[in-house]
Design a protein around this motif. Structure first.
Motif, short mmCIF file in Angstrom:
data_model
loop_
_atom_site.label_atom_id
_atom_site.label_comp_id
_atom_site.label_asym_id
_atom_site.label_seq_id
_atom_site.Cartn_x
_atom_site.Cartn_y
_atom_site.Cartn_z
N THR A 60 -17.04 -38.04 33.40
CA THR A 60 -15.73 -37.76 33.97
C THR A 60 -15.84 -36.76 35.11
O THR A 60 -15.22 -36.91 36.17
CB THR A 60 -14.77 -37.23 32.90
N TYR A 61 -16.65 -35.74 34.89
CA TYR A 61 -16.82 -34.72 35.93
C TYR A 61 -17.49 -35.32 37.17
O TYR A 61 -17.13 -34.98 38.30
CB TYR A 61 -17.65 -33.55 35.42
N LEU A 83 -20.77 -25.07 30.69
CA LEU A 83 -20.53 -23.87 31.49
C LEU A 83 -20.99 -24.07 32.92
O LEU A 83 -20.36 -23.58 33.86
CB LEU A 83 -21.25 -22.67 30.86
N GLU A 84 -22.08 -24.81 33.11
CA GLU A 84 -22.57 -25.09 34.46
C GLU A 84 -21.57 -25.96 35.23
O GLU A 84 -21.36 -25.76 36.43
CB GLU A 84 -23.94 -25.77 34.39
N GLU A 123 -8.73 -29.04 41.52
CA GLU A 123 -8.23 -28.69 40.19
C GLU A 123 -8.62 -29.75 39.16
O GLU A 123 -8.85 -29.44 37.99
CB GLU A 123 -6.72 -28.50 40.24
N GLU A 124 -8.71 -30.99 39.60
CA GLU A 124 -9.12 -32.06 38.69
C GLU A 124 -10.58 -31.86 38.26
O GLU A 124 -10.93 -32.14 37.11
CB GLU A 124 -8.96 -33.42 39.37
N THR A 125 -11.43 -31.38 39.16
CA THR A 125 -12.81 -31.12 38.76
C THR A 125 -12.85 -30.01 37.71
O THR A 125 -13.68 -30.05 36.79
CB THR A 125 -13.70 -30.72 39.97
N ALA A 126 -11.97 -29.02 37.83
CA ALA A 126 -11.93 -27.94 36.85
C ALA A 126 -11.50 -28.47 35.48
O ALA A 126 -12.05 -28.08 34.45
CB ALA A 126 -10.98 -26.84 37.32
N ALA A 170 -17.25 -26.35 39.34
CA ALA A 170 -15.86 -26.62 39.68
C ALA A 170 -15.19 -25.38 40.28
O ALA A 170 -14.37 -25.49 41.21
CB ALA A 170 -15.09 -27.08 38.44
N ALA A 171 -15.52 -24.20 39.77
CA ALA A 171 -14.95 -22.97 40.32
C ALA A 171 -15.35 -22.78 41.77
O ALA A 171 -14.57 -22.26 42.59
CB ALA A 171 -15.40 -21.77 39.48
#
Length: 262
Positions: free
Chosen positions: A181-182, A227-228, A168-171, A233-234
């Motif tokens: 950050t990602y 978006l990528e 969830e943190e990656t999302a 993350a999804a």
């Protein structure tokens, strides 16, 4: 890391004075640098309290580590531009430190393939091609996919659910759109999965490959790049669902897509 005009000095080396705060680099106007890398200007008390514990001295290794982290973040964010040459003294001035820890950090990045030494000038950021990044992604898939498939056969639902906050943190990081950050959140998620195998060498090697694969091709972040990141993350969340369900075919398909789409 250039100033507002993007000017370089006569040697073709960027002056390093205009890097953004996100990487911990000060610009020429005196904005923030690496706080822990500075020393206080206040004079020490002439009669410290006998009960006060002594302050630990700032070690060079600590400063070097902070500079290395900041430079890595700048690489991921595209603030250190591919093909450009940066001098250690100029970068040191922008960080508020001497050239020595910057040079040491740059030497480490050179061993990782992020920069190359330019004699008498500094360090050039390596221009990375799509083929190199694809090769790194392929190697990561060869290392990580078999481990995850093996873990999917043996671990419980609770084991995987413990990792959901990291996914969830990656999302959340992807939604912000900050590549640096990602990158940290992405590596933390993958490290946590691989750590379940109990092989420290595997985690170390995979994390090093992952870091190398995160360096961008260059250019500024775009709406498409954001978006990528969100799509990547999804896939983390979908992967956790498949691992929890021990759906090996879904895990395999997701991993193939995840590494190919990088």
């Amino acid at each position: 890391m250039r100033d507002g005009s993007g000017a370089r000095d006569g040697s073709g080396v960027r002056d390093g004075s205009g890097a953004r705060g996100g990487s911990g680099v000060r610009d020429g106007s005196g904005s923030r640098g690496v706080p822990a890398a500075r020393t206080s200007s206040a004079a020490p008390s002439s009669s410290p309290s006998p009960s006060a514990p002594p302050r630990p001295a700032i070690q060079r290794a600590s400063v070097r580590g902070q500079i290395l982290d900041a430079l890595r973040a700048a690489l991921v964010a595209g603030e250190l531009a591919p093909g450009e040459v940066y001098s250690a003294p100029a970068l040191g001035e922008s960080f508020g430190v001497s050239a020595t820890p910057v040079r040491e950090a740059m030497q480490q990045l050179a061993t990782e393939g992020a920069v190359e030494v330019v004699p008498n000038r500094g360090f050039r950021v390596v221009e990375r091609g799509a083929r190199e990044l694809a090769e790194l992604a392929e190697i990561r898939g060869l290392i990580e996919a078999p481990v995850m498939l093996r873990l999917a056969r043996t671990l419980s639902v609770d084991d995987w659910e413990d990792l959901r906050p990291l996914a969830e943190e990656t999302a959340r990081a992807a939604a912000v759109g900050c590549r640096a950050t990602y990158a940290e959140a992405d590596r933390a998620f993958h490290r946590a999965i691989l750590a379940l195998a109990g092989n420290e060498q595997l985690v170390r090697i995979a994390d090093d490959l992952h870091r190398r694969a995160q360096w961008p091709l260059g250019g500024s972040p775009t709406a498409r790049a954001r978006l990528e990141l969100m799509a990547d993350a999804a896939q983390h969340l979908a992967l956790l669902d498949a691992l929890s369900a021990q759906d090996l075919s879904a895990v395999d398909a997701l991993l193939r897509e995840h590494f190919v789409s990088m």
